[in-house]
Design a protein around this motif. Structure first.
Motif, PDB file in Angstrom:
ATOM      1  N   ILE A 196       0.838  -1.205   0.000  1.00 48.66           N
ATOM      2  CA  ILE A 196       0.000   0.000   0.000  1.00 48.66           C
ATOM      3  C   ILE A 196       0.867   1.247   0.000  1.00 48.66           C
ATOM      4  O   ILE A 196       0.615   2.192  -0.757  1.00 48.66           O
ATOM      5  CB  ILE A 196      -0.962  -0.024   1.208  1.00 48.66           C
ATOM      6  N   ILE A 197       1.902   1.235   0.825  1.00 48.46           N
ATOM      7  CA  ILE A 197       2.815   2.391   0.878  1.00 48.46           C
ATOM      8  C   ILE A 197       3.520   2.573  -0.464  1.00 48.46           C
ATOM      9  O   ILE A 197       3.653   3.692  -0.953  1.00 48.46           O
ATOM     10  CB  ILE A 197       3.820   2.225   2.031  1.00 48.46           C
ATOM     11  N   THR A 198       3.942   1.472  -1.080  1.00 45.72           N
ATOM     12  CA  THR A 198       4.582   1.548  -2.387  1.00 45.72           C
ATOM     13  C   THR A 198       3.632   2.124  -3.428  1.00 45.72           C
ATOM     14  O   THR A 198       4.030   2.970  -4.251  1.00 45.72           O
ATOM     15  CB  THR A 198       5.063   0.150  -2.826  1.00 45.72           C
ATOM     16  N   ALA A 199       2.382   1.709  -3.413  1.00 41.60           N
ATOM     17  CA  ALA A 199       1.395   2.218  -4.371  1.00 41.60           C
ATOM     18  C   ALA A 199       1.151   3.711  -4.155  1.00 41.60           C
ATOM     19  O   ALA A 199       1.069   4.479  -5.127  1.00 41.60           O
ATOM     20  CB  ALA A 199       0.088   1.437  -4.246  1.00 41.60           C
ATOM     21  N   ILE A 200       1.062   4.147  -2.903  1.00 40.43           N
ATOM     22  CA  ILE A 200       0.852   5.567  -2.615  1.00 40.43           C
ATOM     23  C   ILE A 200       2.047   6.387  -3.085  1.00 40.43           C
ATOM     24  O   ILE A 200       1.885   7.435  -3.717  1.00 40.43           O
ATOM     25  CB  ILE A 200       0.578   5.773  -1.110  1.00 40.43           C
TER      26      ILE A 200
END
Length: 54
Positions: free
Chosen positions: A5-9
């Motif tokens: 999720i952090i990578t996608a954000i």
């Protein structure tokens, strides 16, 4: 899961920044900022120097 999720954000923020920088509407603003170091007229940092040149 949280790492994904952090990578996608971060990827979305990067793409948004890239679109902002390469937007044709920003071209004049960035061109003016790029010419700032080449301007001959430099403002002194010390306020006392401004009085001496008057």
């Amino acid at each position: 899961m949280l790492g994904g999720i952090i990578t996608a954000i971060l990827l979305l923020l990067f793409i948004g920044g890239w679109i902002y920088v390469w937007s044709p509407r920003r071209r004049d603003e960035f061109d003016a900022a790029a010419r700032l170091p080449l301007d001959d007229q430099q403002q002194p940092d010390d306020p006392r120097e401004r009085n001496d040149r008057s």
